[in-house]
Design a protein around this motif. Structure first.
Motif, PDB file in Angstrom:
ATOM      1  N   GLU A  67       0.932  -1.306  -0.080  1.00  0.00           N
ATOM      2  CA  GLU A  67      -0.102   0.063  -0.052  1.00  0.00           C
ATOM      3  C   GLU A  67       1.058   1.202  -0.044  1.00  0.00           C
ATOM      4  OE1 GLU A  67      -2.616  -0.621   3.334  1.00  0.00           O
ATOM      5  OE2 GLU A  67      -3.640  -2.218   2.468  1.00  0.00           O
ATOM      6  N   GLY A  72      -4.208   4.283  -5.203  1.00  0.00           N
ATOM      7  CA  GLY A  72      -3.872   3.062  -5.870  1.00  0.00           C
ATOM      8  C   GLY A  72      -2.687   3.239  -6.724  1.00  0.00           C
ATOM      9  N   ARG A  80      -9.911   0.642 -12.519  1.00  0.00           N
ATOM     10  CA  ARG A  80     -10.747   0.046 -11.119  1.00  0.00           C
ATOM     11  C   ARG A  80     -10.534   1.220  -9.961  1.00  0.00           C
ATOM     12  NH1 ARG A  80      -6.459  -4.592 -11.173  1.00  0.00           N
ATOM     13  NH2 ARG A  80      -5.198  -2.915 -11.308  1.00  0.00           N
ATOM     14  N   SER A  82     -11.857   0.998  -7.146  1.00  0.00           N
ATOM     15  CA  SER A  82     -11.857   0.381  -5.805  1.00  0.00           C
ATOM     16  C   SER A  82     -10.569   0.198  -5.267  1.00  0.00           C
ATOM     17  CB  SER A  82     -12.658  -0.752  -5.627  1.00  0.00           C
ATOM     18  OG  SER A  82     -12.219  -1.755  -6.370  1.00  0.00           O
ATOM     19  N   GLU A  83      -9.504   0.938  -5.373  1.00  0.00           N
ATOM     20  CA  GLU A  83      -8.107   0.806  -4.948  1.00  0.00           C
ATOM     21  C   GLU A  83      -7.862   2.043  -4.087  1.00  0.00           C
ATOM     22  OE1 GLU A  83      -5.375   0.240  -8.016  1.00  0.00           O
ATOM     23  OE2 GLU A  83      -6.158  -1.716  -8.445  1.00  0.00           O
ATOM     24  N   THR A  87     -10.432   2.538   0.024  1.00  0.00           N
ATOM     25  CA  THR A  87     -10.662   0.932   0.109  1.00  0.00           C
ATOM     26  C   THR A  87      -9.835   0.414   1.283  1.00  0.00           C
ATOM     27  OG1 THR A  87     -10.996   0.930  -2.072  1.00  0.00           O
ATOM     28  CG2 THR A  87     -10.527  -1.123  -1.085  1.00  0.00           C
ATOM     29  N   TRP A  88      -8.863   0.671   1.222  1.00  0.00           N
ATOM     30  CA  TRP A  88      -7.880   0.116   2.707  1.00  0.00           C
ATOM     31  C   TRP A  88      -8.475   0.507   3.982  1.00  0.00           C
ATOM     32  CZ3 TRP A  88      -3.099   2.890   0.387  1.00  0.00           C
ATOM     33  CH2 TRP A  88      -2.890   2.361  -0.946  1.00  0.00           C
ATOM     34  N   LYS A  90     -11.827   0.843   4.572  1.00  0.00           N
ATOM     35  CA  LYS A  90     -12.902   0.061   4.695  1.00  0.00           C
ATOM     36  C   LYS A  90     -12.801  -1.354   5.070  1.00  0.00           C
ATOM     37  CE  LYS A  90     -15.805   2.697   1.262  1.00  0.00           C
ATOM     38  NZ  LYS A  90     -16.188   2.718  -0.029  1.00  0.00           N
ATOM     39  N   GLN A  91     -11.541  -1.651   5.348  1.00  0.00           N
ATOM     40  CA  GLN A  91     -11.372  -3.076   5.644  1.00  0.00           C
ATOM     41  C   GLN A  91     -11.058  -3.026   7.013  1.00  0.00           C
ATOM     42  OE1 GLN A  91      -7.333  -4.036   3.945  1.00  0.00           O
ATOM     43  NE2 GLN A  91      -8.238  -4.019   1.709  1.00  0.00           N
TER      44      GLN A  91
END
Length: 174
Positions: A67, A72, A80, A82-83, A87-88, A90-91
């Motif tokens: 990361e 991203g 994409r 969703s990078e 996104t990180w 949300k994990q």
């Protein structure tokens, strides 16, 4: 995700839960935002889909060697969306007792002035990262004595051939 708030002088302190000073205060670092501005764009702006990290000033993630880029990898060419930081985060990975990364996002919106043409003089922007709780007392207490204190003969200044003594310990040689 956090945002700056100049009305409350918002800052963030990251503390090490395993290390304290002699008063028992945890050691860490204080991030103090400087002049800052989020993008002047609507939330549905196309560039914010790939650069979602611009929506907030501070992001905190668990360290991961892959990361590296907040948008991203290759955000301009990558289809994409969703990078990246959004996104990180949300994990929802635990940030306790682990290495973390502070992602501080700062920027300006340049509204040109007459003084900026033909060359803009300067626009300062940044932040301060200050130690917090590391010292047991003020480091300024151990400052060496002032070297500007001169001898009495250094305090004599000649004016029109006559010698005058300057009162006080500090003197400038003329």
């Amino acid at each position: 995700m956090r945002d700056c708030n100049p009305m409350t002088a918002r800052h963030w302190i990251v503390r090490n839960t395993r290390s304290g000073n002699r008063t028992g205060q945890l050691t860490g670092y204080k991030l103090v935002p400087g002049s800052n501005c989020l993008p002047l764009a609507r939330s549905e702006a196309k560039f914010l889909r790939r650069a979602a990290f611009l929506k907030h000033n501070l992001w905190v993630t668990k360290y991961s060697h892959d990361e590296v880029f907040p948008g991203g990898e290759f955000p301009n060419q990558n289809p994409r969306v969703s990078e990246g930081l959004a996104t990180w985060v949300k994990q929802n990975r635990s940030l306790e007792e682990t290495d973390i990364v502070l992602w501080y996002v700062f920027g300006i919106t340049h509204v040109p002035r007459l003084e900026d043409w033909p060359v803009m003089p300067v626009e300062r922007i940044g932040f301060m990262l200050m130690p917090h709780g590391f010292f047991n007392c003020s480091p300024a207490v151990d400052v060496p004595p002032n070297t500007c204190v001169g001898d009495s003969k250094d305090n004599d200044v000649k004016d029109n051939g006559a010698s005058k003594t300057i009162p006080g310990a500090l003197a400038a040689k003329l």
